[in-house]
Write an enzyme that holds these catalytic residues in place. Sequence first.
Site, PDB file in Angstrom:
ATOM      1  CD  GLU A 177      29.232  37.387  60.668  1.00  0.00           C
ATOM      2  OE1 GLU A 177      29.063  36.444  60.765  1.00  0.00           O
ATOM      3  OE2 GLU A 177      28.794  37.491  58.951  1.00  0.00           O
ATOM      4  CE  LYS A 219      32.632  36.585  59.097  1.00  0.00           C
ATOM      5  NZ  LYS A 219      32.545  34.992  58.987  1.00  0.00           N
ATOM      6  CB  SER A 261      32.841  36.336  50.888  1.00  0.00           C
ATOM      7  OG  SER A 261      32.177  35.295  50.899  1.00  0.00           O
ATOM      8  N   GLY A 262      30.194  38.368  52.284  1.00  0.00           N
ATOM      9  CA  GLY A 262      28.527  38.497  51.881  1.00  0.00           C
ATOM     10  C   GLY A 262      27.662  38.573  50.118  1.00  0.00           C
ATOM     11  NE  ARG A 292      27.535  34.033  51.188  1.00  0.00           N
ATOM     12  CZ  ARG A 292      27.225  34.901  51.304  1.00  0.00           C
ATOM     13  NH1 ARG A 292      25.357  35.175  50.220  1.00  0.00           N
ATOM     14  NH2 ARG A 292      27.148  36.112  52.335  1.00  0.00           N
TER      15      ARG A 292
HETATM   16  P1  13P Z   1      29.887  35.076  53.955  1.00  0.00           P
HETATM   17  O1  13P Z   1      31.512  35.422  53.709  1.00  0.00           O
HETATM   18  O2  13P Z   1      28.948  34.069  52.588  1.00  0.00           O
HETATM   19  O3  13P Z   1      29.156  36.071  53.620  1.00  0.00           O
HETATM   20  O4  13P Z   1      30.107  33.913  54.866  1.00  0.00           O
HETATM   21  C1  13P Z   1      30.720  34.498  56.208  1.00  0.00           C
HETATM   22  C2  13P Z   1      29.404  34.579  57.678  1.00  0.00           C
HETATM   23  O5  13P Z   1      30.243  33.746  58.023  1.00  0.00           O
HETATM   24  C3  13P Z   1      27.972  34.549  57.348  1.00  0.00           C
HETATM   25  O6  13P Z   1      27.579  34.682  58.911  1.00  0.00           O
END
Ligand code: 13P
Length: 335
Positions: A177, A219, A261-262, A292
Amino acid sequence: MNVDKLDATARRLVADSKGILAADESSRTIAKRLESIGIPSTERTRREWRELLFTTPNIQRFISGVILFDETIRQNASDGTPFPKLLWRKGIIPGIKVDTGVYPFAEHPGEKLTEGLDGLRERLVEYVELGAQFSKWRAVISIGEGIPTQACIDANAHTLARFALLSQEAGLVPIVEPEVLMEGNHPIERHAQETERTLAAVFDALQTDRITLRGIILKPNMVASGLEAKVQANPTVVAQATIRVLRKVVPPEVPGIVFLSGGLTPEQATVNLHAINSQGKQPWQLSYSFGRALQGEALSAWGGKSEHLKAAQEEFYTRAKLVSLARDGGLEKST
Ligand code: 13P
């Protein structure tokens, strides 16, 4: 290394209509989330929240795997069943976040480096014993004046590759990621440029370290306008920019790409995913690993009250179903 097993796990994680729930918030992050609904973060409230998610009836229709935090993989549901076992019973694969967080990158103001390689080989063995079949490591790249630097991108790419190599050695599918943050007021073109630069460095490092690409999941962020930018690119533009960057830098052997989702709202993340999956056939599965965007509405509905548990599970189920439709490019069928 059992490449066929890694490959099979990776494919299960991105099976049709399914994606991953990120429930691996660190103690600090989950505290922020729980405090946002007015409840203190304790071992008990964290467990209750995660139990609510994992026990949502039929959630396995849309969720192939769940990323857990170190505390969570060791916790039991209220009937005494360990969380990994509870998930396995539903056919959901447990995974584990193995980085230990982001820290300032010395001499590089505004930039971060992810830590957690020390002792990782031993920790991975323990996580396998606890029932995990995949692992996750998040690197963070910020956009600003003069950043990201190539030094920051390269340092993060190398640690991601080290993590991926150790994970595969332990029999775990690494979720790689590299998150290029959406925070900021940059236009989408800048986000595209920095995402491409970052992913190119990551795949360079993965290939140099001889990672088996068919046994990883990528990711990334979607390519989008900065969250504070005045002009916001619409979902079709986001989808086109995202696919353009991914096609340039992600080798076709990679079985799946799951988006974070960021900071996008649940609705934005869902609509963008639908647009991405409406761009025609791609070499990889394009799915989700939202934190989130999958949890937000359910968390508000719950509010820490047991009498709201059912309503919260319904919110979670409904969002997961919409995201699953979007993952198959079939969102409009739901309306
Ligand atoms: P979000 O979808 O809230 O960005 O979280 C995904 C995640 O695993 C962040 O490390």
